[in-house]
Design a protein around this motif. Sequence first.
Motif, PDB file in Angstrom:
ATOM      1  N   GLY A  63       0.793  -1.229   0.000  1.00 33.48           N
ATOM      2  CA  GLY A  63       0.000   0.000   0.000  1.00 33.48           C
ATOM      3  C   GLY A  63       0.824   1.276   0.000  1.00 33.48           C
ATOM      4  O   GLY A  63       0.364   2.316   0.482  1.00 33.48           O
ATOM      5  N   CYS A  64       2.023   1.211  -0.550  1.00 32.13           N
ATOM      6  CA  CYS A  64       2.876   2.410  -0.624  1.00 32.13           C
ATOM      7  C   CYS A  64       2.147   3.537  -1.370  1.00 32.13           C
ATOM      8  O   CYS A  64       2.348   4.719  -1.079  1.00 32.13           O
ATOM      9  CB  CYS A  64       4.192   2.088  -1.324  1.00 32.13           C
ATOM     10  SG  CYS A  64       5.044   0.637  -0.663  1.00 32.13           S
ATOM     11  N   TYR A  65       1.286   3.130  -2.319  1.00 34.72           N
ATOM     12  CA  TYR A  65       0.562   4.126  -3.120  1.00 34.72           C
ATOM     13  C   TYR A  65      -0.449   4.932  -2.304  1.00 34.72           C
ATOM     14  O   TYR A  65      -0.967   5.926  -2.777  1.00 34.72           O
ATOM     15  CB  TYR A  65      -0.162   3.434  -4.291  1.00 34.72           C
ATOM     16  CG  TYR A  65      -1.162   2.410  -3.829  1.00 34.72           C
ATOM     17  CD1 TYR A  65      -2.450   2.780  -3.467  1.00 34.72           C
ATOM     18  CD2 TYR A  65      -0.797   1.067  -3.715  1.00 34.72           C
ATOM     19  CE1 TYR A  65      -3.352   1.843  -2.998  1.00 34.72           C
ATOM     20  CE2 TYR A  65      -1.680   0.127  -3.246  1.00 34.72           C
ATOM     21  CZ  TYR A  65      -2.958   0.525  -2.883  1.00 34.72           C
ATOM     22  OH  TYR A  65      -3.840  -0.405  -2.397  1.00 34.72           O
ATOM     23  N   THR A  66      -0.754   4.483  -1.087  1.00 36.97           N
ATOM     24  CA  THR A  66      -1.705   5.268  -0.297  1.00 36.97           C
ATOM     25  C   THR A  66      -1.067   6.569   0.188  1.00 36.97           C
ATOM     26  O   THR A  66      -1.770   7.474   0.619  1.00 36.97           O
ATOM     27  CB  THR A  66      -2.229   4.472   0.913  1.00 36.97           C
ATOM     28  OG1 THR A  66      -1.098   4.062   1.697  1.00 36.97           O
ATOM     29  CG2 THR A  66      -3.024   3.258   0.494  1.00 36.97           C
ATOM     30  N   CYS A  67       0.243   6.643   0.147  1.00 40.26           N
ATOM     31  CA  CYS A  67       0.938   7.875   0.543  1.00 40.26           C
ATOM     32  C   CYS A  67       1.790   8.469  -0.578  1.00 40.26           C
ATOM     33  O   CYS A  67       2.192   9.621  -0.498  1.00 40.26           O
ATOM     34  CB  CYS A  67       1.853   7.620   1.730  1.00 40.26           C
ATOM     35  SG  CYS A  67       0.990   7.369   3.285  1.00 40.26           S
ATOM     36  N   HIS A  68       2.132   7.655  -1.563  1.00 40.61           N
ATOM     37  CA  HIS A  68       3.064   8.123  -2.606  1.00 40.61           C
ATOM     38  C   HIS A  68       2.418   8.039  -3.979  1.00 40.61           C
ATOM     39  O   HIS A  68       1.890   6.996  -4.355  1.00 40.61           O
ATOM     40  CB  HIS A  68       4.312   7.240  -2.637  1.00 40.61           C
ATOM     41  CG  HIS A  68       5.178   7.356  -1.419  1.00 40.61           C
ATOM     42  ND1 HIS A  68       5.975   8.444  -1.183  1.00 40.61           N
ATOM     43  CD2 HIS A  68       5.386   6.511  -0.376  1.00 40.61           C
ATOM     44  CE1 HIS A  68       6.640   8.266  -0.042  1.00 40.61           C
ATOM     45  NE2 HIS A  68       6.289   7.112   0.475  1.00 40.61           N
ATOM     46  N   SER A  69       2.526   9.126  -4.753  1.00 40.88           N
ATOM     47  CA  SER A  69       2.115   9.081  -6.161  1.00 40.88           C
ATOM     48  C   SER A  69       3.349   8.825  -7.023  1.00 40.88           C
ATOM     49  O   SER A  69       4.483   8.904  -6.533  1.00 40.88           O
ATOM     50  CB  SER A  69       1.485  10.423  -6.556  1.00 40.88           C
ATOM     51  OG  SER A  69       2.420  11.463  -6.315  1.00 40.88           O
ATOM     52  N   LYS A 114      18.320   8.234  -6.586  1.00 40.19           N
ATOM     53  CA  LYS A 114      18.438   9.401  -5.709  1.00 40.19           C
ATOM     54  C   LYS A 114      19.214   9.041  -4.438  1.00 40.19           C
ATOM     55  O   LYS A 114      19.933   9.861  -3.886  1.00 40.19           O
ATOM     56  CB  LYS A 114      17.034   9.913  -5.363  1.00 40.19           C
ATOM     57  CG  LYS A 114      17.039  11.158  -4.484  1.00 40.19           C
ATOM     58  CD  LYS A 114      15.614  11.708  -4.282  1.00 40.19           C
ATOM     59  CE  LYS A 114      15.611  12.850  -3.284  1.00 40.19           C
ATOM     60  NZ  LYS A 114      14.262  13.330  -2.975  1.00 40.19           N
ATOM     61  N   TYR A 115      19.009   7.825  -3.958  1.00 36.08           N
ATOM     62  CA  TYR A 115      19.690   7.346  -2.757  1.00 36.08           C
ATOM     63  C   TYR A 115      20.400   6.035  -3.077  1.00 36.08           C
ATOM     64  O   TYR A 115      20.085   5.379  -4.060  1.00 36.08           O
ATOM     65  CB  TYR A 115      18.678   7.082  -1.634  1.00 36.08           C
ATOM     66  CG  TYR A 115      17.835   8.269  -1.258  1.00 36.08           C
ATOM     67  CD1 TYR A 115      18.352   9.300  -0.472  1.00 36.08           C
ATOM     68  CD2 TYR A 115      16.511   8.366  -1.684  1.00 36.08           C
ATOM     69  CE1 TYR A 115      17.573  10.400  -0.123  1.00 36.08           C
ATOM     70  CE2 TYR A 115      15.720   9.451  -1.337  1.00 36.08           C
ATOM     71  CZ  TYR A 115      16.265  10.466  -0.559  1.00 36.08           C
ATOM     72  OH  TYR A 115      15.495  11.543  -0.220  1.00 36.08           O
ATOM     73  N   SER A 116      21.321   5.650  -2.185  1.00 36.36           N
ATOM     74  CA  SER A 116      22.000   4.362  -2.348  1.00 36.36           C
ATOM     75  C   SER A 116      21.050   3.232  -1.955  1.00 36.36           C
ATOM     76  O   SER A 116      20.038   3.465  -1.278  1.00 36.36           O
ATOM     77  CB  SER A 116      23.236   4.315  -1.455  1.00 36.36           C
ATOM     78  OG  SER A 116      22.827   4.384  -0.099  1.00 36.36           O
ATOM     79  N   GLU A 133      12.247  13.177  11.296  1.00 39.52           N
ATOM     80  CA  GLU A 133      10.892  13.726  11.387  1.00 39.52           C
ATOM     81  C   GLU A 133       9.890  12.923  10.553  1.00 39.52           C
ATOM     82  O   GLU A 133       8.731  13.297  10.436  1.00 39.52           O
ATOM     83  CB  GLU A 133      10.893  15.207  10.976  1.00 39.52           C
ATOM     84  CG  GLU A 133      11.177  15.486   9.506  1.00 39.52           C
ATOM     85  CD  GLU A 133      12.671  15.491   9.164  1.00 39.52           C
ATOM     86  OE1 GLU A 133      13.474  14.965   9.974  1.00 39.52           O
ATOM     87  OE2 GLU A 133      13.022  15.987   8.095  1.00 39.52           O
ATOM     88  N   SER A 134      10.310  11.804   9.982  1.00 33.92           N
ATOM     89  CA  SER A 134       9.442  11.044   9.075  1.00 33.92           C
ATOM     90  C   SER A 134       8.217  10.462   9.792  1.00 33.92           C
ATOM     91  O   SER A 134       8.294  10.043  10.945  1.00 33.92           O
ATOM     92  CB  SER A 134      10.231   9.898   8.450  1.00 33.92           C
ATOM     93  OG  SER A 134       9.395   9.174   7.574  1.00 33.92           O
ATOM     94  N   ILE A 135       7.100  10.445   9.081  1.00 32.83           N
ATOM     95  CA  ILE A 135       5.904   9.774   9.608  1.00 32.83           C
ATOM     96  C   ILE A 135       5.630   8.484   8.847  1.00 32.83           C
ATOM     97  O   ILE A 135       4.579   7.871   8.977  1.00 32.83           O
ATOM     98  CB  ILE A 135       4.642  10.673   9.504  1.00 32.83           C
ATOM     99  CG1 ILE A 135       4.452  11.123   8.054  1.00 32.83           C
ATOM    100  CG2 ILE A 135       4.734  11.864  10.445  1.00 32.83           C
ATOM    101  CD1 ILE A 135       3.022  11.493   7.729  1.00 32.83           C
ATOM    102  N   MET A 136       6.598   8.068   8.017  1.00 31.63           N
ATOM    103  CA  MET A 136       6.382   6.838   7.248  1.00 31.63           C
ATOM    104  C   MET A 136       6.523   5.621   8.157  1.00 31.63           C
ATOM    105  O   MET A 136       7.406   5.580   9.000  1.00 31.63           O
ATOM    106  CB  MET A 136       7.409   6.781   6.103  1.00 31.63           C
ATOM    107  CG  MET A 136       7.312   5.540   5.271  1.00 31.63           C
ATOM    108  SD  MET A 136       8.223   5.697   3.727  1.00 31.63           S
ATOM    109  CE  MET A 136       8.957   4.076   3.629  1.00 31.63           C
ATOM    110  N   PRO A 137       5.649   4.625   7.998  1.00 25.37           N
ATOM    111  CA  PRO A 137       5.801   3.415   8.816  1.00 25.37           C
ATOM    112  C   PRO A 137       6.999   2.588   8.358  1.00 25.37           C
ATOM    113  O   PRO A 137       7.401   2.676   7.204  1.00 25.37           O
ATOM    114  CB  PRO A 137       4.496   2.649   8.566  1.00 25.37           C
ATOM    115  CG  PRO A 137       3.969   3.154   7.282  1.00 25.37           C
ATOM    116  CD  PRO A 137       4.465   4.554   7.103  1.00 25.37           C
TER     117      PRO A 137
END
Length: 244
Positions: A63-69, A114-116, A133-137
Amino acid sequence: MKHERVETNAGLLIILTLAVISVGGLVEIVPLFYINDTVEEVEGVRPYTPLEQRGRDIYVREGCYTCHSQMIRPFRDEMLRYGHYSLAAESQFDHPFQWGSKRTGPDLARVGGKYSNEWQVQHLIDPRSVVPESIMPGYPWLAENDLQYADIEARLRALRRVGVPYSLSEEEYQANVERFGEEVARWLDISRAEENLVAQARAGNYDGDPSRITEMDALVAYLQVLGTMVDFTQYDEGYFVEFR
Ligand code: HEC
């Protein structure tokens, strides 16, 4: 005709409303029948490799798409933040596509490179260890679960049925050689899907543990390819403006 006549006559209002909706509907629906001509081919865009495709399945499962487009719009602020706006061709082989405007987290259409790999793994296991400060699970189980890929051929066959050019026959393989080149054609060969998946996971070692192939390997392989297929440095702005 006075507007009052339309507004005070229910029958006429219904007929005119239906006429307007039909025209609007046709304008939206008819182009879908010509989608193959509508989407411009862009060099570099190819279907996902078996490992990337498994990563994509996990992305959808979790469900990554519930937060990311995965859709960068052609606005200056979005292009400054995320890079070149998304082209239709870039999600041409996505079933289901990951467009959207729900952005609790940032757009991921161009997150590849973008990242390693190490950062991606660490971030997915425990987001706050790299972005306080991330709110990602966190998704720590991805590093523990072995990747299931016994059904990879069936998954690619299903995508082939909806038009993704994974090859089953020698003709389809040759068509892919012509369209994408020899190397990519080999990745898209369904009969070699399992060996290709294992080879990419071994060579890429995405999760940092070469002894196993985990769900993390697949998801990171997928994240790292997002937005990297088209080499935008070879075009000037003017070329893609036609596709908007
Ligand atoms: C509850 C909402 C939420 C969910 C679900 C979620 N994320 Fe995130 N994600 C965020 C937020 C907020 C950020 C920005 C802060 C950060 O970097 O952790 C982020 C950042 C990211 C980044 C870094 C993007 C960048 O450009 O810096 C990646 C990659 C990412 N997420 C991948 C994923 C993946 C893969 C999943 C599914 C396994 C997922 N996210 C699920 C909210 C979410």
